[in-house]
Scaffold this motif. Structure first.
Motif: not given
Length: 208
Positions: A15, A17-19, A21-22, A30, A79
């Motif tokens: 994912d 966007l989740l990746g 952000a993490d 960022t 993952e």
């Protein structure tokens, strides 16, 4: 030991966007949006310097439903994983010929492109080799031609403290790397893996 011709590391995430952000939460940096690729993927980038960078790649969140995403087997990725890397030889075509003469075929050279968020078209050539392995410790070759290198485009920056591979047969991996004229630290282990240690504002972070 990091190869002086290192171009970029590829960190694949299921994912995007989740990746991203993490990654930002772990490192304090960022990543910048890189752009969208034909075929349903997109990326975010962080620079290691003017000639090398980290690419975070995943399914394009804005892609049409059902668009094929066969790049790096993202459709089956469960993952985040440091999945491969690229080097930029002085002469890509010559490097392909020499590698084949020394027993390793890096694949055919193909043109690719993507557009940056501001609409700029980036074009490059790279070697593409059929390989179904989940991690590919032998790098592909890339030539940016007249395109400004992504790392030199004002990306957020962090340091690459170390980059290495784990392989059950280090001698076999060294043979292929030598055919390409590439350097990489290799440790023996039960499963193939790539590992990068990043110097970040929050301390050292390992990607694998």
């Amino acid at each position: 030991m990091t190869d002086p011709h290192l171009d970029h590391l590829v960190y694949a995430v299921p994912d995007l966007l989740l990746g991203v952000a993490d990654f930002a939460a772990r490192t304090g940096v960022t990543p910048a949006a890189g752009g969208r690729h034909p075929g349903g993927t997109a990326n975010y980038l962080v620079s290691f310097g003017d000639t090398s960078y980290l690419e975070i790649i995943g399914p394009d969140p804005e892609a049409e439903d059902g668009l094929q995403r066969s790049v790096f087997d993202l459709e089956t990725l469960s993952e985040p994983r440091l999945i491969t890397w690229a080097v930029h030889p002085t002469d890509l075509d010559k490097s392909v010929r020499q590698a084949r003469e020394h027993g390793y075929d890096p694949g055919d050279v193909e043109p690719l492109s993507r557009r940056t968020p501001d609409g700029t078209l980036l074009e490059w050539r790279l070697t593409r080799r059929d390989d179904s392995a989940p991690v590919r410790p032998v790098p592909f070759l890339i030539d940016w031609g007249g395109t400004t290198h992504p790392a030199a485009s004002g990306l957020p920056r962090l340091g690459l403290a170390a980059f290495s591979a784990v392989h059950p047969e280090p001698s076999a991996l060294r043979r292929d790397l030598t055919a390409l004229g590439v350097e990489l630290d290799i440790a023996e282990g039960p499963e193939i893996a790539l590992r990068a240690v990043l110097d970040t504002p929050l301390g050292q972070v390992t990607l694998a």
